[in-house]
Design a protein around this motif. Structure first.
Motif, mmCIF file in Angstrom:
data_model
loop_
_atom_site.group_PDB
_atom_site.id
_atom_site.type_symbol
_atom_site.label_atom_id
_atom_site.label_comp_id
_atom_site.label_asym_id
_atom_site.label_seq_id
_atom_site.Cartn_x
_atom_site.Cartn_y
_atom_site.Cartn_z
ATOM 1 N N LEU A 161 0.821 -1.210 0.000
ATOM 2 C CA LEU A 161 0.000 0.000 0.000
ATOM 3 C C LEU A 161 0.857 1.263 0.000
ATOM 4 O O LEU A 161 0.532 2.245 -0.673
ATOM 5 N N MET A 162 1.927 1.271 0.753
ATOM 6 C CA MET A 162 2.806 2.444 0.743
ATOM 7 C C MET A 162 3.338 2.692 -0.662
ATOM 8 O O MET A 162 3.368 3.835 -1.137
ATOM 9 N N ASP A 163 3.735 1.626 -1.336
ATOM 10 C CA ASP A 163 4.288 1.767 -2.678
ATOM 11 C C ASP A 163 3.202 2.158 -3.679
ATOM 12 O O ASP A 163 3.384 3.089 -4.476
ATOM 13 N N GLN A 164 2.072 1.471 -3.658
ATOM 14 C CA GLN A 164 1.021 1.728 -4.631
ATOM 15 C C GLN A 164 0.384 3.101 -4.462
ATOM 16 O O GLN A 164 -0.034 3.721 -5.438
ATOM 17 N N LEU A 165 0.308 3.584 -3.233
ATOM 18 C CA LEU A 165 -0.354 4.857 -2.970
ATOM 19 C C LEU A 165 0.615 6.030 -2.905
ATOM 20 O O LEU A 165 0.210 7.166 -2.641
ATOM 21 N N GLY A 166 1.893 5.764 -3.146
ATOM 22 C CA GLY A 166 2.871 6.844 -3.143
ATOM 23 C C GLY A 166 3.114 7.441 -1.773
ATOM 24 O O GLY A 166 3.420 8.632 -1.642
ATOM 25 N N LEU A 167 2.989 6.631 -0.731
ATOM 26 C CA LEU A 167 3.179 7.104 0.631
ATOM 27 C C LEU A 167 4.539 6.667 1.174
ATOM 28 O O LEU A 167 5.098 5.654 0.745
ATOM 29 N N ALA A 252 -7.153 8.441 1.478
ATOM 30 C CA ALA A 252 -7.352 9.869 1.713
ATOM 31 C C ALA A 252 -6.014 10.585 1.797
ATOM 32 O O ALA A 252 -5.833 11.682 1.247
ATOM 33 N N ARG A 253 -5.056 9.981 2.483
ATOM 34 C CA ARG A 253 -3.733 10.593 2.589
ATOM 35 C C ARG A 253 -3.061 10.684 1.230
ATOM 36 O O ARG A 253 -2.377 11.659 0.916
ATOM 37 N N ALA A 254 -3.249 9.665 0.386
ATOM 38 C CA ALA A 254 -2.638 9.672 -0.953
ATOM 39 C C ALA A 254 -3.281 10.741 -1.834
ATOM 40 O O ALA A 254 -2.592 11.425 -2.595
ATOM 41 N N GLY A 259 1.409 16.801 -5.122
ATOM 42 C CA GLY A 259 2.364 16.276 -6.087
ATOM 43 C C GLY A 259 2.351 14.768 -6.230
ATOM 44 O O GLY A 259 3.151 14.211 -6.977
ATOM 45 N N ASN A 260 1.458 14.086 -5.516
ATOM 46 C CA ASN A 260 1.398 12.622 -5.580
ATOM 47 C C ASN A 260 0.518 12.192 -6.746
ATOM 48 O O ASN A 260 -0.667 12.527 -6.800
ATOM 49 N N THR A 261 1.093 11.443 -7.682
ATOM 50 C CA THR A 261 0.335 10.995 -8.855
ATOM 51 C C THR A 261 -0.059 9.531 -8.770
ATOM 52 O O THR A 261 -0.488 8.951 -9.760
ATOM 53 N N ALA A 262 0.086 8.935 -7.594
ATOM 54 C CA ALA A 262 -0.233 7.512 -7.461
ATOM 55 C C ALA A 262 -1.715 7.253 -7.704
ATOM 56 O O ALA A 262 -2.086 6.296 -8.395
ATOM 57 N N VAL A 263 -2.576 8.091 -7.145
ATOM 58 C CA VAL A 263 -4.029 7.929 -7.315
ATOM 59 C C VAL A 263 -4.541 8.834 -8.431
ATOM 60 O O VAL A 263 -5.321 8.413 -9.279
ATOM 61 N N LEU A 264 -4.099 10.082 -8.425
ATOM 62 C CA LEU A 264 -4.562 11.053 -9.428
ATOM 63 C C LEU A 264 -3.450 11.295 -10.449
ATOM 64 O O LEU A 264 -2.697 12.269 -10.368
ATOM 65 N N ARG A 265 -3.366 10.393 -11.413
ATOM 66 C CA ARG A 265 -2.322 10.503 -12.432
ATOM 67 C C ARG A 265 -2.794 11.290 -13.647
ATOM 68 O O ARG A 265 -2.057 12.093 -14.224
ATOM 69 N N TYR A 266 -4.013 11.031 -14.084
ATOM 70 C CA TYR A 266 -4.520 11.672 -15.293
ATOM 71 C C TYR A 266 -5.715 12.591 -15.018
ATOM 72 O O TYR A 266 -6.314 13.114 -15.949
ATOM 73 N N ALA A 267 -6.055 12.767 -13.775
ATOM 74 C CA ALA A 267 -7.161 13.648 -13.420
ATOM 75 C C ALA A 267 -6.788 14.441 -12.182
ATOM 76 O O ALA A 267 -5.901 14.050 -11.415
ATOM 77 N N THR A 268 -7.439 15.559 -11.987
ATOM 78 C CA THR A 268 -7.271 16.366 -10.791
ATOM 79 C C THR A 268 -8.608 16.438 -10.078
ATOM 80 O O THR A 268 -9.644 16.009 -10.598
ATOM 81 N N LEU A 269 -8.595 17.015 -8.890
ATOM 82 C CA LEU A 269 -9.847 17.154 -8.151
ATOM 83 C C LEU A 269 -10.781 18.166 -8.806
ATOM 84 O O LEU A 269 -11.972 18.204 -8.489
ATOM 85 N N ALA A 270 -10.240 18.952 -9.729
ATOM 86 C CA ALA A 270 -11.080 19.903 -10.451
ATOM 87 C C ALA A 270 -11.820 19.249 -11.612
ATOM 88 O O ALA A 270 -12.797 19.799 -12.128
#
Length: 337
Positions: A161-167, A252-254, A259-270
């Motif tokens: 999880l740390m690796d996959q979520l960029g934590l 949620a932390r990810a 600057g973390n693209t683990a979860v949001l790589r091609y989209a933003t919260l906008a």
């Protein structure tokens, strides 16, 4: 793709399969009789030995096959008919030469027997070696073509999880001390940190620390070689509840990490399904591949989008991506290996 409801059912079915009471070599169960004398000795020694030898480069106690191939019929450890010159006995008695004169380290085997932690005595092990028959012509070996499924261990869940979520550790522990990496970690409150009790550095007991970090790891089924607690290979309610909390908090932390693209790589919260549906769809498929190791089918992607993302997007895109991320972690394809 399993819908959230069917995913929950699949997870329950997975747990049922993994915890079923069938007597198997790798999970014999407390009520299963030993299949023979070698298995009886393996199970008798296990409480003292499997904490260090269930995995790693000497997983003697992973199964009966591993026990026989790696220890019983290896003359470096067991000399048939000659227990006093067998390294296994010398290690149990604390008289072996070399870097490790005693096994298990830290407490004499006889003390474990006296305390009731172990029931098999050294004399019983010696008697077994004296009467040990020659090995069969061909020891049973794992079938490379056999298909098997197991749940991820607690260690694998934490590291994956740390690796996959960029934590990283910095997302959970205090870094105010310049030498923080070489000292006990002070866990920041409210971070839902999960950490093994026998990994170094350990968890500080300062009042600001999150004392439940190790408890959560235990609930996931983690073992602790320092207190001779073996891993729990089942997936019961405690592990499921802890994984649910962990998936939501860590996702949620990810999502919130700059600057973390683990979860949001091609989209933003906008980006929303109305403003930029292509970005949302591409990010969803990429996250599915990242978490489960395979691309989703059209039906799987559609259901994940319509049944998880869209309902949560009505609250906020942040909650939507946390929900998608957490649902993938609780997917049977993620939980099992």
């Amino acid at each position: 793709m399993r819908t959230p409801r069917s995913m929950l059912g699949a997870a329950a079915l997975t747990a049922l399969v993994l915890t079923a009471g069938a007597c198997t070599e790798t999970n014999p169960g407390e009520n299963c009789p030993p299949s023979g004398k070698n298995e009886e000795i393996r199970l008798g020694l296990a409480p003292a030995c499997e904490g260090c030898h269930l995995t790693g480069n000497k997983p003697f106690f992973a199964s009966l096959t591993a026990f026989e191939n790696g220890l019983v019929y290896d003359e470096r450890y067991v000399k048939r008919g000659d227990p006093d010159n067998s390294l296994l006995i010398q290690l149990l008695e604390g008289t072996a030469s070399g870097s490790y004169p005693q096994m298990p380290p830290g407490q004499h085997y006889d003390e474990l027997v006296a305390s009731g932690s172990v029931k098999l005595t050294i004399e019983q092990v010696k008697a077994w070696i004296r009467e040990l028959p020659p090995p069969p012509e061909r020891l049973e070996a794992p079938n490379p073509e056999a298909f098997s499924v197991r749940r991820l261990s607690a260690e694998e869940m934490v590291v994956s999880l740390m690796d996959q979520l960029g934590l990283t550790l910095e997302d959970f522990v205090s870094t105010s001390d310049p030498n923080w990496r070489n000292r006990e970690y002070v866990v920041n409150g409210g971070k839902l940190f999960v950490w093994p009790g026998d990994w170094a550095p350990g968890i500080s007991r300062q009042y600001v620390s999150d004392s439940r970090s190790v408890e959560r790891f235990d609930a996931l089924g983690g073992g602790n070689s320092l207190v001779y607690r073996k891993k729990d290979v089942t997936f019961g309610p405690s592990a499921a509840q802890t994984l649910v909390q962990m998936s939501q908090a860590w996702c949620a932390r990810a999502v919130d990490k700059k600057g973390n693209t683990a979860v949001l790589r091609y989209a933003t919260l906008a980006d929303t399904s109305a403003k930029n549906p292509d970005a949302v769809q591409k990010n969803l498929r990429t996250l599915y591949l990242r978490m489960l190791g395979q691309p989703p089918s059209e039906a799987e992607a559609k259901e994940l989008y319509e049944r998880v993302y869209l309902p949560l997007e009505a609250q906020s895109t942040r909650i939507a991506w946390i929900g998608v991320c957490a649902s993938l972690i609780r997917h049977p394809l993620w939980i099992t290996y």
